[in-house]
Motif scaffolding. Structure first.
Motif, PDB file in Angstrom:
ATOM      1  N   VAL A  78      24.392   8.307   4.051  1.00  0.00           N
ATOM      2  CA  VAL A  78      22.989   8.039   3.729  1.00  0.00           C
ATOM      3  C   VAL A  78      22.150   8.288   4.979  1.00  0.00           C
ATOM      4  CG1 VAL A  78      21.308   6.303   3.017  1.00  0.00           C
ATOM      5  CG2 VAL A  78      23.582   6.346   1.973  1.00  0.00           C
ATOM      6  N   ILE A  79      21.095   9.090   4.826  1.00  0.00           N
ATOM      7  CA  ILE A  79      20.178   9.371   5.931  1.00  0.00           C
ATOM      8  C   ILE A  79      18.805   8.853   5.538  1.00  0.00           C
ATOM      9  CG2 ILE A  79      19.085  11.146   7.337  1.00  0.00           C
ATOM     10  CD1 ILE A  79      21.552  12.878   6.843  1.00  0.00           C
ATOM     11  N   VAL A  92      11.245  -1.841  12.919  1.00  0.00           N
ATOM     12  CA  VAL A  92      12.186  -2.895  12.523  1.00  0.00           C
ATOM     13  C   VAL A  92      13.139  -2.356  11.465  1.00  0.00           C
ATOM     14  CG1 VAL A  92      12.388  -5.144  11.392  1.00  0.00           C
ATOM     15  CG2 VAL A  92      10.596  -4.767  13.094  1.00  0.00           C
ATOM     16  N   ALA A  93      12.609  -1.630  10.489  1.00  0.00           N
ATOM     17  CA  ALA A  93      13.425  -1.127   9.382  1.00  0.00           C
ATOM     18  C   ALA A  93      14.474  -0.132   9.858  1.00  0.00           C
ATOM     19  CB  ALA A  93      12.517  -0.485   8.324  1.00  0.00           C
ATOM     20  N   VAL A  94      14.075   0.846  10.672  1.00  0.00           N
ATOM     21  CA  VAL A  94      15.006   1.904  11.070  1.00  0.00           C
ATOM     22  C   VAL A  94      16.139   1.358  11.937  1.00  0.00           C
ATOM     23  CG1 VAL A  94      13.864   2.633  13.209  1.00  0.00           C
ATOM     24  CG2 VAL A  94      15.105   4.312  11.827  1.00  0.00           C
ATOM     25  N   CYS A  95      15.895   0.263  12.647  1.00  0.00           N
ATOM     26  CA  CYS A  95      16.939  -0.318  13.502  1.00  0.00           C
ATOM     27  C   CYS A  95      18.060  -0.966  12.687  1.00  0.00           C
ATOM     28  CB  CYS A  95      16.333  -1.337  14.466  1.00  0.00           C
ATOM     29  SG  CYS A  95      15.504  -0.565  15.879  1.00  0.00           S
ATOM     30  N   GLY A  96      17.917  -1.020  11.377  1.00  0.00           N
ATOM     31  CA  GLY A  96      19.002  -1.523  10.538  1.00  0.00           C
ATOM     32  C   GLY A  96      20.109  -0.504  10.342  1.00  0.00           C
ATOM     33  N   ALA A  97      19.829   0.776  10.645  1.00  0.00           N
ATOM     34  CA  ALA A  97      20.836   1.822  10.477  1.00  0.00           C
ATOM     35  C   ALA A  97      21.913   1.704  11.547  1.00  0.00           C
ATOM     36  CB  ALA A  97      20.173   3.195  10.543  1.00  0.00           C
ATOM     37  N   TRP A 123       0.826  -1.222   0.000  1.00  0.00           N
ATOM     38  CA  TRP A 123       0.000   0.000   0.000  1.00  0.00           C
ATOM     39  C   TRP A 123       0.851   1.258   0.000  1.00  0.00           C
ATOM     40  CZ3 TRP A 123      -4.417  -1.581  -1.440  1.00  0.00           C
ATOM     41  CH2 TRP A 123      -4.974  -2.764  -0.951  1.00  0.00           C
ATOM     42  N   GLY A 124       2.175   1.124   0.108  1.00  0.00           N
ATOM     43  CA  GLY A 124       3.007   2.317   0.187  1.00  0.00           C
ATOM     44  C   GLY A 124       4.363   2.096  -0.431  1.00  0.00           C
ATOM     45  N   VAL A 125       5.407   1.999   0.398  1.00  0.00           N
ATOM     46  CA  VAL A 125       6.775   1.840  -0.067  1.00  0.00           C
ATOM     47  C   VAL A 125       7.183   0.378   0.056  1.00  0.00           C
ATOM     48  CG1 VAL A 125       9.164   2.588   0.244  1.00  0.00           C
ATOM     49  CG2 VAL A 125       7.294   4.159   0.758  1.00  0.00           C
ATOM     50  N   THR A 126       7.402  -0.294  -1.055  1.00  0.00           N
ATOM     51  CA  THR A 126       7.833  -1.687  -1.011  1.00  0.00           C
ATOM     52  C   THR A 126       9.344  -1.755  -0.835  1.00  0.00           C
ATOM     53  OG1 THR A 126       8.191  -1.866  -3.400  1.00  0.00           O
ATOM     54  CG2 THR A 126       5.963  -2.328  -2.572  1.00  0.00           C
ATOM     55  N   ALA A 127       9.823  -2.877  -0.315  1.00  0.00           N
ATOM     56  CA  ALA A 127      11.263  -3.062  -0.150  1.00  0.00           C
ATOM     57  C   ALA A 127      11.964  -3.045  -1.503  1.00  0.00           C
ATOM     58  CB  ALA A 127      11.535  -4.373   0.578  1.00  0.00           C
ATOM     59  N   ASN A 128      11.337  -3.607  -2.511  1.00  0.00           N
ATOM     60  CA  ASN A 128      11.942  -3.626  -3.843  1.00  0.00           C
ATOM     61  C   ASN A 128      12.146  -2.208  -4.365  1.00  0.00           C
ATOM     62  OD1 ASN A 128      12.718  -5.028  -6.411  1.00  0.00           O
ATOM     63  ND2 ASN A 128      10.943  -3.891  -7.154  1.00  0.00           N
ATOM     64  N   GLN A 129      11.122  -1.365  -4.207  1.00  0.00           N
ATOM     65  CA  GLN A 129      11.241   0.022  -4.659  1.00  0.00           C
ATOM     66  C   GLN A 129      12.347   0.738  -3.881  1.00  0.00           C
ATOM     67  OE1 GLN A 129       7.702   2.306  -4.015  1.00  0.00           O
ATOM     68  NE2 GLN A 129       8.520   4.183  -4.910  1.00  0.00           N
ATOM     69  N   PHE A 130      12.364   0.533  -2.578  1.00  0.00           N
ATOM     70  CA  PHE A 130      13.357   1.170  -1.716  1.00  0.00           C
ATOM     71  C   PHE A 130      14.774   0.781  -2.137  1.00  0.00           C
ATOM     72  CE2 PHE A 130      16.117   1.311   1.954  1.00  0.00           C
ATOM     73  CZ  PHE A 130      15.756   2.468   2.624  1.00  0.00           C
ATOM     74  N   VAL A 131      15.020  -0.505  -2.274  1.00  0.00           N
ATOM     75  CA  VAL A 131      16.366  -0.985  -2.578  1.00  0.00           C
ATOM     76  C   VAL A 131      16.813  -0.555  -3.967  1.00  0.00           C
ATOM     77  CG1 VAL A 131      17.769  -3.046  -2.929  1.00  0.00           C
ATOM     78  CG2 VAL A 131      16.228  -2.915  -0.970  1.00  0.00           C
ATOM     79  N   ALA A 148      18.953  -3.818   4.158  1.00  0.00           N
ATOM     80  CA  ALA A 148      19.557  -2.922   3.159  1.00  0.00           C
ATOM     81  C   ALA A 148      20.304  -1.780   3.843  1.00  0.00           C
ATOM     82  CB  ALA A 148      18.481  -2.369   2.232  1.00  0.00           C
ATOM     83  N   LEU A 149      19.714  -1.223   4.908  1.00  0.00           N
ATOM     84  CA  LEU A 149      20.392  -0.156   5.653  1.00  0.00           C
ATOM     85  C   LEU A 149      21.609  -0.695   6.392  1.00  0.00           C
ATOM     86  CD1 LEU A 149      17.339   1.784   7.145  1.00  0.00           C
ATOM     87  CD2 LEU A 149      18.651   2.304   5.078  1.00  0.00           C
ATOM     88  N   SER A 150      21.486  -1.900   6.931  1.00  0.00           N
ATOM     89  CA  SER A 150      22.594  -2.492   7.676  1.00  0.00           C
ATOM     90  C   SER A 150      23.821  -2.689   6.794  1.00  0.00           C
ATOM     91  CB  SER A 150      22.153  -3.826   8.281  1.00  0.00           C
ATOM     92  OG  SER A 150      23.202  -4.446   8.984  1.00  0.00           O
TER      93      SER A 150
END
Length: 380
Positions: free
Chosen positions: A70-71, A112-117, A49-57, A90-92
């Protein structure tokens, strides 16, 4: 890093990030060569419904030069857990040059996603929410047992993601907080180890038009729920769907619909829009065009593009279409999808329908029994 990021990097973006359909997602670079800073804004739901991991990567790979800081800025209610895990990884992989930033809310899969930074900065007035995964499914008892086992396994993936950011956290306490659906303030997130620094507060609405999703959560703070009653804010910098022009008759309005639909790639909606708007006035046509575009995007994301014409012809809004698409996905029998968004508390329970009596059958049975008794008496 060759250039230290400023706390107000959100406010010094090179250009205004456009808001489309209440989902804000952009990847942009500020500066040149060694001073280049890549900014990723994930402002919306994570998943189909929004931002997919594929689009992000893919967007990150196209922009990343392998050396620039990268921020990744988050303001998201969460969404699909596995997309969140993919963004986390991907961020990790970016290592020390990656900074995650929570501008208002990182809930559910977004936490979960932001904790990869490598380093996470959370605004003083922002929040981070952690909870158990959940999903929708149907079937018999064995199906539900299988899904329960999968949910237990995905919980371990969530715990591992948080512990990668906070390796010294007490695991028993972490599991208790996750199980209780805990909303962490900036200072609490830092104390737990899921964030490294409390940054300056930035005035950003935490739901971005998705406040209705907050109803799914059990312990959502009152100030976030209050956004449900706030009218959407119009952005004067957003370009109109079609250039403003005086419309004096229905011919001009019909031409407006035709040109706008052709430009947006939704020519199949020209006739339904003309019928549903009845070409009353320009405001009605503009609203219908905006709604049709959002409905089309939802149907394409759900892989039911053929349903778009029917929804537009019926004049359904985005929320109504979302509900009908969910019913289609669940009823298609194509399996289930793990999503750590909770169901609405007031979802009606399934009702067991009793078999209704059939008066004609009952009467016929009684009549047959009486005839049989009469024949037996005569034989005696």
């Amino acid at each position: 890093m060759s250039k230290k990021a400023k706390p107000h990097i959100y406010n010094r973006a090179g250009k205004r990030v456009q808001v489309q359909d209440k989902t804000w997602y952009a990847v942009q670079a500020d500066g040149e060569a060694a001073e280049r800073v890549i900014e990723i804004f994930v402002y919306g739901e994570i998943g189909a419904w929004g931002v997919t991991a594929n689009q992000f990567v893919q967007d990150l790979r196209a922009m990343d030069d392998g050396v620039s800081p990268v921020i990744a800025a988050f303001n998201s209610i969460g969404g699909d857990l596995f997309d969140g895990l993919a963004i986390h990884n991907a961020l990790s992989r970016l290592g020390e040059r990656c900074t995650g930033r929570v501008d208002a809310l990182a809930a559910s899969a977004a936490s979960v996603a932001v904790c990869g930074a490598h380093r996470v900065v959370i605004a003083a007035n922002a929040m981070l929410m952690i909870h158990n995964p959940s999903t929708y499914t149907g079937g018999d008892a064995e199906d539900f047992r299988r899904v329960a086992d999968v949910l237990d396994q995905t919980l371990e993936a969530i715990i591992a993601a948080y512990k990668s950011k906070a390796p010294d956290v007490d695991e028993a306490e972490l599991r208790r907080l996750v199980d209780a659906e805990t909303w962490l303030t900036a200072s609490e997130a830092v104390a737990l180890g899921l964030a490294d620094e409390v940054g300056d507060g930035v005035k950003v609405k935490a739901c971005l038009g998705q406040g209705w999703v907050m109803q799914r959560f059990q312990n959502a703070p009152a100030d976030l729920l209050a956004q449900l009653d706030e009218p959407p804010e119009a952005d004067p910098d957003d370009p109109p769907l079609v250039p403003p022009a005086p419309v004096v008759d229905s011919t001009r309005l019909a031409l407006m619909i035709t040109q706008s639909c052709t430009q947006a790639g939704i020519s199949n909606l020209i006739e339904p829009l003309i019928k549903v708007t009845k070409l009353v006035d320009e405001a009605t046509v503009q609203a219908a065009l905006t709604r049709a575009r959002a409905v089309n995007d939802l149907c394409v994301a759900a892989r039911f593009p053929e349903a778009t014409v029917g929804f537009v012809s019926a004049g359904l809004d985005v929320d109504a279409v979302r509900g009908r698409l969910f019913d289609k996905l669940v009823g298609s029998g194509k399996g289930f999808e793990i999503d750590n968004s909770l169901p609405l508390q007031d979802d009606p329970a399934l009702k067991v329908q009793a078999k209704q009596p059939d008066p004609p059958s009952i009467w016929a049975a009684r009549k047959g029994a009486q005839v049989g008794q009469t024949s037996s008496s005569k034989g005696a």
